[in-house]
Design an enzyme around this catalytic site. Sequence first.
Site, PDB file in Angstrom:
ATOM      1  N   HIS A  21       0.852  -1.197   0.000  1.00  0.00           N
ATOM      2  CA  HIS A  21       0.000   0.000   0.000  1.00  0.00           C
ATOM      3  C   HIS A  21       0.882   1.239   0.000  1.00  0.00           C
ATOM      4  CE1 HIS A  21       0.889   0.439   4.244  1.00  0.00           C
ATOM      5  NE2 HIS A  21       0.225  -0.645   4.593  1.00  0.00           N
ATOM      6  N   HIS A  24       3.960   1.490   2.423  1.00  0.00           N
ATOM      7  CA  HIS A  24       5.195   0.813   2.007  1.00  0.00           C
ATOM      8  C   HIS A  24       5.870   1.618   0.889  1.00  0.00           C
ATOM      9  CE1 HIS A  24       2.411  -2.738   3.007  1.00  0.00           C
ATOM     10  NE2 HIS A  24       3.255  -2.658   4.020  1.00  0.00           N
ATOM     11  N   CYS A 130       2.151 -11.374  20.118  1.00  0.00           N
ATOM     12  CA  CYS A 130       1.191 -10.925  19.096  1.00  0.00           C
ATOM     13  C   CYS A 130       1.682 -11.429  17.752  1.00  0.00           C
ATOM     14  CB  CYS A 130       1.058  -9.400  19.079  1.00  0.00           C
ATOM     15  SG  CYS A 130       0.101  -8.840  17.649  1.00  0.00           S
ATOM     16  N   CYS A 133       2.199  -8.622  15.086  1.00  0.00           N
ATOM     17  CA  CYS A 133       3.474  -7.891  15.183  1.00  0.00           C
ATOM     18  C   CYS A 133       4.666  -8.824  15.126  1.00  0.00           C
ATOM     19  CB  CYS A 133       3.571  -7.118  16.495  1.00  0.00           C
ATOM     20  SG  CYS A 133       2.350  -5.828  16.722  1.00  0.00           S
ATOM     21  N   CYS A 155      -3.529  -6.557  21.726  1.00  0.00           N
ATOM     22  CA  CYS A 155      -2.397  -5.776  21.215  1.00  0.00           C
ATOM     23  C   CYS A 155      -2.908  -4.391  20.806  1.00  0.00           C
ATOM     24  CB  CYS A 155      -1.788  -6.486  20.004  1.00  0.00           C
ATOM     25  SG  CYS A 155      -0.737  -5.423  19.006  1.00  0.00           S
ATOM     26  N   HIS A 158      -2.882  -4.137  16.838  1.00  0.00           N
ATOM     27  CA  HIS A 158      -3.789  -4.981  16.046  1.00  0.00           C
ATOM     28  C   HIS A 158      -5.181  -5.141  16.650  1.00  0.00           C
ATOM     29  CE1 HIS A 158       0.070  -5.967  14.186  1.00  0.00           C
ATOM     30  NE2 HIS A 158      -0.652  -6.195  13.115  1.00  0.00           N
ATOM     31  N   LYS A 312      -3.424   5.640  11.291  1.00  0.00           N
ATOM     32  CA  LYS A 312      -2.335   5.034  10.528  1.00  0.00           C
ATOM     33  C   LYS A 312      -2.967   4.125   9.482  1.00  0.00           C
ATOM     34  CE  LYS A 312       1.659   2.041  10.662  1.00  0.00           C
ATOM     35  NZ  LYS A 312       1.862   0.639  10.887  1.00  0.00           N
ATOM     36  N   LYS A 315      -3.435  -2.239   6.132  1.00  0.00           N
ATOM     37  CA  LYS A 315      -4.286  -3.200   5.451  1.00  0.00           C
ATOM     38  C   LYS A 315      -5.280  -3.808   6.438  1.00  0.00           C
ATOM     39  CE  LYS A 315      -4.160  -7.513   3.505  1.00  0.00           C
ATOM     40  NZ  LYS A 315      -3.417  -8.726   3.714  1.00  0.00           N
TER      41      LYS A 315
HETATM   42  N1  MSP Z   1       8.895  -7.136   8.071  1.00  0.00           N
HETATM   43  C1  MSP Z   1       8.969  -6.081   9.000  1.00  0.00           C
HETATM   44  C2  MSP Z   1      10.239  -5.280   8.800  1.00  0.00           C
HETATM   45  C3  MSP Z   1      11.507  -6.035   8.906  1.00  0.00           C
HETATM   46  S1  MSP Z   1      12.889  -5.041   8.564  1.00  0.00           S
HETATM   47  C4  MSP Z   1      14.168  -5.963   9.030  1.00  0.00           C
HETATM   48  C5  MSP Z   1       7.773  -5.153   8.831  1.00  0.00           C
HETATM   49  N2  MSP Z   1       7.165  -5.212   7.651  1.00  0.00           N
HETATM   50  S2  MSP Z   1       5.889  -4.367   7.227  1.00  0.00           S
HETATM   51  O1  MSP Z   1       5.490  -4.923   5.968  1.00  0.00           O
HETATM   52  O2  MSP Z   1       4.921  -4.321   8.269  1.00  0.00           O
HETATM   53  O3  MSP Z   1       6.418  -2.945   6.916  1.00  0.00           O
HETATM   54  C6  MSP Z   1       6.511  -1.956   7.890  1.00  0.00           C
HETATM   55  C7  MSP Z   1       7.021  -0.706   7.231  1.00  0.00           C
HETATM   56  O4  MSP Z   1       6.154  -0.303   6.162  1.00  0.00           O
HETATM   57  C8  MSP Z   1       7.044   0.493   8.148  1.00  0.00           C
HETATM   58  O5  MSP Z   1       8.189   0.505   8.958  1.00  0.00           O
HETATM   59  C9  MSP Z   1       7.053   1.602   7.140  1.00  0.00           C
HETATM   60  O6  MSP Z   1       8.317   1.696   6.555  1.00  0.00           O
HETATM   61  C10 MSP Z   1       6.060   1.103   6.112  1.00  0.00           C
HETATM   62  N3  MSP Z   1       4.693   1.464   6.446  1.00  0.00           N
HETATM   63  C11 MSP Z   1       3.649   0.625   6.665  1.00  0.00           C
HETATM   64  N4  MSP Z   1       2.529   1.369   6.910  1.00  0.00           N
HETATM   65  C12 MSP Z   1       2.828   2.658   6.842  1.00  0.00           C
HETATM   66  C13 MSP Z   1       2.110   3.856   6.988  1.00  0.00           C
HETATM   67  N5  MSP Z   1       0.819   3.884   7.221  1.00  0.00           N
HETATM   68  N6  MSP Z   1       2.786   5.015   6.862  1.00  0.00           N
HETATM   69  C14 MSP Z   1       4.127   5.050   6.603  1.00  0.00           C
HETATM   70  N7  MSP Z   1       4.825   3.945   6.467  1.00  0.00           N
HETATM   71  C15 MSP Z   1       4.218   2.731   6.568  1.00  0.00           C
HETATM   72  O7  MSP Z   1       7.468  -4.396   9.720  1.00  0.00           O
END
Ligand code: MSP
Length: 532
Positions: A21, A24, A130, A133, A155, A158, A312, A315
Amino acid sequence: MSSSKSFYATTPIFYVNDAPHIGHAYTEVAADVLTRWHRQRGESAFLLTGTDEHGEKILRTAAANKVSPKEWADKLVTESWLPLLETIDVKNQDFIRTTEPRHEKNVQVFLQHLYDTGFIYQGDFEGNYCVGCEEYKTMADLIDGEGDFDGQKVCAIHTRPVEKLKETNYFFKLSEFEQPLLDYYAANPRFVQPESAKNEVVSFVRRGLEDLSISRSKEKFDWGIDIPWDSSHITYVWFDALLNYITAIGYGEDTAEAKAKFESLWPASVQIVGKDILRFHAVIWPAMLLAAGLTPPNQVFGHGWLLVGGEKMSKSKLTGIAPSQITDTFGSDAFRYYFMKAIAFGSDGSFSWEDLSARYQSELANGFGNLASRTIAMIHRYFDGVLPAASQHTEADLQVARVAAEAVAKADQAIDDLAIQDAIAAVWTLVDELNNYITVQEPWALAKDEANRERLATVLNTAAEGIRALTVLLAPITPKACATLWSALGQGSLGDLADQKLSQAGVWGQLKAGAAIGVLEPLFPRIETEAK
Ligand code: MSP
């Protein structure tokens, strides 16, 4: 070593079974803009991104889809994660998947090393886990459940119940790194940024660190990397995932080539993460590296959240917006520009279609695109598409050159401070100056009298020089538009855009008078459909 050192930026590796999304994509774009900027400076620059593919969550989703976890991950990487990079025009040098042999093997090398040196031991553990997380939670991380979960602790992220886990696990001696980490933060004040994030991390560590459980018994699930000395356990997914930043660049490999690559890239210049996972990167990760005798990265930057309707975006809360929903209408350049310009990097920011649409029209289409189009159109109309030479420069012309030189210096400094928004604002002083210059100089009025021919030539030459500088400055942010503009304006004079040094962008008089100028289609065409 220092002479061959590259700029090395990383993004988190994303959970492969989430649908990409704009959150990311935001992280990806920021890391890509920084890397491209360094490359445009003439440095060698390397961007790593990838996917996090182990853990219970992925195992469960794969099972629900009736395929093996590896097949499930393969499908998602091919169908979602690699296409995301195309959608937002990210030019990464590598993409690591935690299921690749180069990763799995060297995670084991790392673990074995820490085990042999006494940083890993066996112990009993009981805690609230969790799955969302993939993390043990303290009571402070839990809130009272509502609705179906009334009366239970859930959590806070979540809003789902946690699971009580009791296991004999392997532990990493994180507690031993409390003081070394505090010393490290003090000695490297820019290690954790922005400042607010750093303060939070420092106070978290000051409150004390507990040892970290880094394995899970295979009795429960087995989708992960085996603990090398005990195959009844797999590695905790975060411990596994964090190591991607070094396994991708040759850690653990014995060849001279791998060693040279590692030397040239590690320590990373900047690791971009969302603030949700800052503690993993600013506390656990540097402790792991210190334990292994490796230098922590130069900087970990925790950016803010994209909010949709004040929450925030995620998904799981069904507020996720697919990047292609935006790029299909506005294009990847506008996506990149919008998120970098509208939100201060490090702060939270709200996304809205109205704001995106308004900025597209006023800043990109009218501000930048139209400036380029009309300048090039006038060179065609008045000089048959051949760049005219400048002669006598007036104060107004010199002022444009001064603004350009200042924009370059300010933007370059802002990038070093990771203030991407400020860098774009600095570049925009040149967009505004040039638009104002053309309005005041009125080349269309000069064109009416042959006696003004030299002045007209100087004005259009000055405008073209300004646009040349803009193209180099904006190439990391809006690469597609800049490539198009460069082939019309600069290619004939100066060769490839990639070879233009950013630091030289403000140096005047680089375009060759007499060079043919191409025809330019609108860089940011009118959006006919209503925005959305
Ligand atoms: N897999 C772990 C990260 C491991 S790194 C060694 C993880 N993955 S995640 O798919 O949940 O991605 C989290 C990251 O996605 C956040 O740290 C950020 O970079 C980005 N974001 C996810 N949602 C976001 C927002 N709503 N806003 C900004 N960034 C976001 O955690």
